[in-house]
Design a protein around this motif. Structure first.
Motif, mmCIF file in Angstrom:
data_model
loop_
_atom_site.group_PDB
_atom_site.id
_atom_site.type_symbol
_atom_site.label_atom_id
_atom_site.label_comp_id
_atom_site.label_asym_id
_atom_site.label_seq_id
_atom_site.Cartn_x
_atom_site.Cartn_y
_atom_site.Cartn_z
ATOM 1 N N ILE A 110 1.159 -0.957 0.316
ATOM 2 C CA ILE A 110 -0.054 -0.190 -0.313
ATOM 3 C C ILE A 110 0.667 1.176 0.023
ATOM 4 O O ILE A 110 0.338 2.570 -0.167
ATOM 5 N N LEU A 111 2.406 1.031 0.401
ATOM 6 C CA LEU A 111 3.399 2.249 0.476
ATOM 7 C C LEU A 111 4.355 1.699 -1.066
ATOM 8 O O LEU A 111 4.982 2.773 -0.644
ATOM 9 N N ARG A 112 3.722 2.000 -1.917
ATOM 10 C CA ARG A 112 4.593 1.753 -3.523
ATOM 11 C C ARG A 112 5.422 2.980 -3.677
ATOM 12 O O ARG A 112 5.935 3.641 -3.986
ATOM 13 N N ARG A 113 3.968 4.218 -3.745
ATOM 14 C CA ARG A 113 3.632 5.324 -4.108
ATOM 15 C C ARG A 113 3.142 6.424 -2.696
ATOM 16 O O ARG A 113 2.466 6.108 -2.831
ATOM 17 N N ALA A 114 3.542 7.798 -2.745
ATOM 18 C CA ALA A 114 2.884 8.674 -2.263
ATOM 19 C C ALA A 114 3.314 10.375 -2.770
ATOM 20 O O ALA A 114 4.191 10.261 -3.351
ATOM 21 N N VAL A 115 1.691 10.633 -2.396
ATOM 22 C CA VAL A 115 1.986 12.072 -3.027
ATOM 23 C C VAL A 115 2.378 13.130 -1.520
ATOM 24 O O VAL A 115 1.009 12.337 -0.898
ATOM 25 N N ILE A 116 2.154 13.774 -1.117
ATOM 26 C CA ILE A 116 2.431 14.907 0.191
ATOM 27 C C ILE A 116 2.465 15.974 -0.820
ATOM 28 O O ILE A 116 2.765 16.883 -1.079
ATOM 29 N N ILE A 117 0.586 16.058 -0.297
ATOM 30 C CA ILE A 117 0.333 17.817 -0.576
ATOM 31 C C ILE A 117 0.296 18.595 0.992
ATOM 32 O O ILE A 117 0.234 18.330 1.747
ATOM 33 N N ASP A 118 0.900 19.820 0.553
ATOM 34 C CA ASP A 118 1.538 20.584 2.115
ATOM 35 C C ASP A 118 0.471 21.625 1.630
ATOM 36 O O ASP A 118 0.583 22.822 0.955
ATOM 37 N N ALA A 119 -0.423 21.703 2.251
ATOM 38 C CA ALA A 119 -2.177 22.281 2.226
ATOM 39 C C ALA A 119 -0.751 23.956 2.478
ATOM 40 O O ALA A 119 -1.616 25.205 2.214
ATOM 41 N N ARG A 120 -0.111 24.029 3.064
ATOM 42 C CA ARG A 120 0.354 25.531 3.793
ATOM 43 C C ARG A 120 0.836 25.841 2.482
ATOM 44 O O ARG A 120 1.090 27.263 2.026
ATOM 45 N N LEU A 121 1.254 25.544 1.723
ATOM 46 C CA LEU A 121 2.506 26.094 0.657
ATOM 47 C C LEU A 121 1.700 25.533 -0.401
ATOM 48 O O LEU A 121 2.066 26.219 -1.650
ATOM 49 N N LYS A 122 1.033 25.083 -0.202
ATOM 50 C CA LYS A 122 0.033 24.553 -1.984
ATOM 51 C C LYS A 122 0.856 24.397 -2.710
ATOM 52 O O LYS A 122 1.536 24.644 -3.883
ATOM 53 N N HIS A 123 1.616 23.709 -2.311
ATOM 54 C CA HIS A 123 2.619 22.284 -2.948
ATOM 55 C C HIS A 123 2.474 21.010 -3.582
ATOM 56 O O HIS A 123 2.324 20.228 -2.228
#
Ligand SMILES: Nc1ncnc2c1ncn2[C@@H]1O[C@H](COP(=O)(O)OP(=O)(O)OP(=O)(O)O)[C@@H](O)[C@H]1O
Ligand SMILES: [Mg+2]
Length: 399
Positions: A114-127
């Protein structure tokens, strides 16, 4: 590599190599293997009870300390649910914990599927960033495109649904401070989260997992819990650090950047949430008092708001707050409304396991107790010496 603080690393490694998960390694020093991944051994000094990863750099610029229990708990919960909400007091280390977990876990081990891929969305930096480069470029482009669209109603659902329909999955999406992505009120953000959790729970296969961190107490109120339960969701509490682990972190930080506040004063005011190091360490004298005044003002405003919400007089509210923040359980619906408002105001956080509430800062518990004792209505009038900070023993939900 993990290191054991104040232990001979080679000896520790040697012990660790001979052990296996959860086994106490003979040698009389109580070393315990936490988990093994191939040649890598992650271990805990049971005598001291904390870890430090010196090869990792946190946003604070130090190694990563403690949190072995939380890392285990994250792993367990991620396997069990589609949406995980990470909550806890401000500055406690929620974001860093999930980032660390992803950085360590993406490389394989028990969560490889389940952790082969990940995206981190930083809502503070909108990134948006693909973690460890394991996300297909298309998924990242999509995430960035959708990031722009998230302000629109049901943008979060749109994001998870589009990601779920991609071929190169499974994917874990971590939205740090997710409510900052949603234009509108916290209520609107909760509605978005509910819709996204609902959409994920209805899909047959678990292609996308959503992990969100929330620093607003609003999402830890029982009303928010009730809205989200039943959609394959779980809440995970991150609490202030183990004091034994916080001490070496404080020392590492002080060695690098200096700290004007001694450890004792620091923990009595702000407890063991690492985020306050940046806030408090540069201060002394008037600047430290300013910080204290700001916190007391915030506490005072929040108490007024909570008293009003619960229909309690102000004087009584100080008594009730003193008792509840000292660990007494709720006696009636009025008290529930009162403390829930204090959760929303980021004064308290719920400890579900023990059916009680704990203060976000030890200072808050000390202040209401001092005001109660002195018969003061106005918390902002408390003099620092009246606070008797040393009397407040920090309490934890994990105890
Ligand atoms: N386990 C840890 N070891 C060392 N430093 C840590 C640890 N956890 C957090 N920190 C540091 O403490 C600071 C606060 O952490 P973080 O931003 O993760 O807290 P948070 O709970 O997400 O805060 P917020 O309430 O603002 O969302 C950061 O600078 C982070 O690098
Ligand atoms: Mg955070």
């Amino acid at each position: 590599m993990y290191a054991l603080i104040q232990k001979n690393q080679e000896e520790a490694l040697d012990h660790a190599r001979r052990g296996s998960r959860g086994e106490t390694v003979p040698g009389g020093r109580g070393l315990q293997i936490l988990y093994c991944e191939g040649e890598r051994r992650y271990f805990l000094d049971a005598g001291r009870g904390f870890l430090v990863d010196r090869d990792y750099r946190t946003a604070l610029g130090t190694g990563f300390y403690d949190r072995d229990l939380e890392l285990d708990s994250l792993e367990e919960k991620l396997q069990a649910v589609r949406t995980l909400i990470v909550y806890g007091p401000r500055n406690v280390g929620k974001s860093e914990l999930v980032r660390y977990f992803l950085a360590k876990k993406l490389s394989g081990g028990r969560l490889a599927r389940i952790l082969r891929r990940a995206v981190i969305i930083d809502a503070r930096l909108k990134h948006a960033e693909p973690y460890l480069g394991r996300v297909g470029v298309d998924a990242l482009r999509l995430a960035e495109r959708l990031l722009d669209a998230l302000g629109a109603p049901r943008g979060l659902v749109g994001l998870v649904e589009e990601l779920a329909s991609l071929a190169a999955l499974p994917l874990t999406v971590f939205i740090d401070e997710f409510h900052l992505l949603i234009r509108g009120s916290l209520e609107d953000a909760l509605a978005e989260l509910e819709a996204a959790a609902g959409a994920l729970s209805k899909r047959g296969e678990a292609k996308v997992r959503l992990v969100v961190s929330v620093s607003e107490g609003f999402f830890a109120t029982s009303r928010a819990w009730r809205r989200l339960y039943g959609y394959s969701t779980s809440y995970m509490l991150v609490e202030p650090m183990n004091p034994q682990a916080f001490k070496p972190l404080y020392e590492e930080y002080r060695g690098k950047y200096g700290c004007n506040v001694d450890l004792n004063t620091f923990t009595r005011l702000a407890g063991t949430s690492p985020g306050y190091l940046v806030d408090l360490c540069p201060r002394s004298g008037k600047l430290l008092e300013e910080w204290l005044r700001e916190r007391l003002n915030h506490l005072d405003t929040s108490l007024h708001a909570a008293a009003e919400a619960a229909g309690i007089g102000h004087r009584e509210s100080i008594h009730v707050a003193a008792q509840l923040l000292a660990g007494r359980s709720i006696r009636d619906p009025r008290e529930r409304r009162f403390i829930e408002k204090l959760v929303e105001e980021n004064i308290a956080y719920p400890c579900i396991k023990q059916a009680r509430y704990l203060p976000q800062l030890p200072l808050y518990a000390a202040a209401v107790e001092a005001a109660r004792e002195a018969g003061l209505d106005d918390i902002t009038q408390l003099a620092p010496e009246q606070l008797k900070l040393s009397r407040v023993e920090p309490k934890y939900c994990r105890e």
